[in-house]
Design an enzyme around this catalytic site. Structure first.
Site, PDB file in Angstrom:
ATOM      1  N   TYR A 283       0.821  -1.364  -0.160  1.00  0.00           N
ATOM      2  CA  TYR A 283       0.033   0.085  -0.130  1.00  0.00           C
ATOM      3  C   TYR A 283       0.717   1.198  -0.056  1.00  0.00           C
ATOM      4  CZ  TYR A 283      -3.882   3.122   1.552  1.00  0.00           C
ATOM      5  OH  TYR A 283      -4.915   4.057   1.378  1.00  0.00           O
TER       6      TYR A 283
HETATM    7  N1  LIG Z   1     -10.040   5.947   4.318  1.00  0.00           N
HETATM    8  C1  LIG Z   1      -8.717   6.049   4.613  1.00  0.00           C
HETATM    9  O1  LIG Z   1      -8.407   6.148   5.838  1.00  0.00           O
HETATM   10  C2  LIG Z   1      -7.809   6.547   3.496  1.00  0.00           C
HETATM   11  C3  LIG Z   1      -6.508   7.088   3.883  1.00  0.00           C
HETATM   12  C4  LIG Z   1      -5.831   7.597   2.791  1.00  0.00           C
HETATM   13  C5  LIG Z   1      -6.055   7.381   1.696  1.00  0.00           C
HETATM   14  N2  LIG Z   1      -7.398   6.593   1.239  1.00  0.00           N
HETATM   15  C6  LIG Z   1      -7.580   6.442  -0.176  1.00  0.00           C
HETATM   16  O2  LIG Z   1      -8.666   7.026  -0.522  1.00  0.00           O
HETATM   17  C7  LIG Z   1      -9.604   6.353  -1.490  1.00  0.00           C
HETATM   18  C8  LIG Z   1     -10.777   6.157  -1.232  1.00  0.00           C
HETATM   19  O3  LIG Z   1     -10.722   5.390   0.115  1.00  0.00           O
HETATM   20  P1  LIG Z   1     -12.136   4.788   0.879  1.00  0.00           P
HETATM   21  O4  LIG Z   1     -11.683   5.181   2.311  1.00  0.00           O
HETATM   22  O5  LIG Z   1     -13.358   5.472   0.207  1.00  0.00           O
HETATM   23  O6  LIG Z   1     -12.138   3.362   0.589  1.00  0.00           O
HETATM   24  P2  LIG Z   1     -13.214   2.439   0.458  1.00  0.00           P
HETATM   25  O7  LIG Z   1     -12.850   0.976   0.873  1.00  0.00           O
HETATM   26  O8  LIG Z   1     -14.479   2.835   1.229  1.00  0.00           O
HETATM   27  O9  LIG Z   1     -13.649   2.379  -1.134  1.00  0.00           O
HETATM   28  C9  LIG Z   1     -12.829   2.162  -2.186  1.00  0.00           C
HETATM   29  C10 LIG Z   1     -13.741   1.673  -3.460  1.00  0.00           C
HETATM   30  O10 LIG Z   1     -12.754   1.131  -4.395  1.00  0.00           O
HETATM   31  C11 LIG Z   1     -13.387   0.182  -5.098  1.00  0.00           C
HETATM   32  N3  LIG Z   1     -12.540  -0.714  -5.694  1.00  0.00           N
HETATM   33  C12 LIG Z   1     -11.676  -1.536  -5.389  1.00  0.00           C
HETATM   34  N4  LIG Z   1     -11.274  -2.339  -6.378  1.00  0.00           N
HETATM   35  C13 LIG Z   1     -11.835  -1.944  -7.283  1.00  0.00           C
HETATM   36  C14 LIG Z   1     -11.500  -2.433  -8.836  1.00  0.00           C
HETATM   37  N5  LIG Z   1     -10.522  -3.396  -9.023  1.00  0.00           N
HETATM   38  N6  LIG Z   1     -12.308  -1.788  -9.706  1.00  0.00           N
HETATM   39  C15 LIG Z   1     -13.035  -0.780  -9.389  1.00  0.00           C
HETATM   40  N7  LIG Z   1     -13.334  -0.354  -7.957  1.00  0.00           N
HETATM   41  C16 LIG Z   1     -12.597  -0.908  -7.017  1.00  0.00           C
HETATM   42  C17 LIG Z   1     -14.281  -0.530  -3.912  1.00  0.00           C
HETATM   43  O11 LIG Z   1     -15.387  -1.229  -4.374  1.00  0.00           O
HETATM   44  C18 LIG Z   1     -14.726   0.628  -3.067  1.00  0.00           C
HETATM   45  O12 LIG Z   1     -16.179   1.128  -3.568  1.00  0.00           O
HETATM   46  C19 LIG Z   1      -8.530   4.909  -1.851  1.00  0.00           C
HETATM   47  O13 LIG Z   1      -7.766   5.365  -2.608  1.00  0.00           O
HETATM   48  C20 LIG Z   1      -7.922   5.034  -0.483  1.00  0.00           C
HETATM   49  O14 LIG Z   1      -6.798   4.099  -0.534  1.00  0.00           O
HETATM   50  C21 LIG Z   1      -8.304   6.220   2.183  1.00  0.00           C
END
Ligand SMILES: NC(=O)c1ccc[n+]([C@@H]2O[C@H](COP(=O)([O-])OP(=O)(O)OC[C@H]3O[C@@H](n4cnc5c(N)ncnc54)[C@H](O)[C@@H]3O)[C@@H](O)[C@H]2O)c1
Length: 235
Positions: A142
């Site tokens: 990650y």
């Molecule tokens: N939540 C946190 O703490 C956090 C922190 C830093 C960065 N982020 C980043 O922000 C972004 C959104 O995170 P989130 O918290 O909403 O996560 P989440 O898990 O709620 O949502 C991620 C989405 O990605 C979709 N997804 C996964 N694999 C896929 C694929 N192969 N094709 C299409 N869709 C796919 C999932 O179905 C899901 O809807 C991500 O890139 C995550 O890494 C999140």
């Protein structure tokens, strides 16, 4: 940051069924945008596996046939992958984590650039992570993937600097969504403890920054990484 205007704008949120994507959608729709969500989840407007180049290109072709343009692309697909030491980290997990976090961003950017160049305008916002700046222990895949998203953003920002396309990234610390449920309890406690504000961020707090980066108001920033970390990042 109220009142950002997205009237007549066509926006795609890849990975938009997640916690952050849903908040971003709400925010852009409130500003008048037509938003299309690409995701593997059932609730998506288009079910697209974002790691598959053909699937992404076909989704873009359908979007352009229907709407004729793409003004905003927000790349929000992600998985944390395993929280294990590198000796236990399988090559299959490594590849999957890089694919979902980094290759999906590459593919969606690639598909959006041609129409954005033709329009000579557009905004791309990539969801990176503080893990990509600092490296989270036992999350090598990650952290490496998100560092890749940051470098991709910097590179593309420069590549497109002669156009009216702006490309920026956000590096959040922990945000309260389902994503963090993929981490072990211990790993979650550790990353939360690093945040001086003493809490996880909220999806709507991410959406507020995404909205600004996706708007015309963001004109002098490109290839930049914006922290959203409750005080964790100081550089
Ligand atoms: N939540 C946190 O703490 C956090 C922190 C830093 C960065 N982020 C980043 O922000 C972004 C959104 O995170 P989130 O918290 O909403 O996560 P989440 O898990 O709620 O949502 C991620 C989405 O990605 C979709 N997804 C996964 N694999 C896929 C694929 N192969 N094709 C299409 N869709 C796919 C999932 O179905 C899901 O809807 C991500 O890139 C995550 O890494 C999140």
């Amino acid at each position: 940051m109220t009142g950002l205007n997205f009237e007549g704008r066509i926006a795609v949120i890849s990975g938009g069924c997640g916690g952050i994507g849903r908040a971003v959608r709400e925010r852009l729709v409130a500003g008048g945008a037509k938003v299309l969500v690409w995701d593997v989840a059932d609730e998506a407007d288009e079910r697209v596996d974002l790691t598959d180049e053909t699937a992404v290109d076909e989704a873009m072709a359908r979007l352009l046939a229907r709407h004729g343009r793409i003004d905003v692309l927000v790349n929000a697909a992600g998985i944390t992958g395993p929280t294990v030491n590198i000796e236990q980290y399988s090559l299959a997990d490594w590849r999957r984590v890089l694919d979902v976090n980094l290759t999906s961003t590459f593919l969606c950017c690639k598909a959006a650039i041609t129409p954005m160049r033709q329009q000579n305008g557009g905004r791309i916002v990539n969801l990176a992570s503080i893990a990509g700046k600092e490296g989270n222990a036992s999350m090598t895949g990650y952290s490496a993937a998100k560092a890749g998203v940051i470098a991709l953003t910097k590179s593309l920002g420069k590549e497109l600097a002669g156009t009216e396309i702006r490309v920026n990234a956000i590096a959040p610390a922990v945000i309260a969504t389902d994503l963090v449920k993929q981490m072990t309890e211990e790993a979650y406690r550790n990353v939360l403890a690093k945040i001086p504000l003493g809490r996880a961020g909220l999806p709507k707090e991410v959406a507020a920054l995404v909205a600004w980066l996706a708007s015309d108001e963001c004109s002098f920033s490109t290839g930049a990484v914006f922290d959203l970390s409750g005080g964790r990042a100081t550089y």
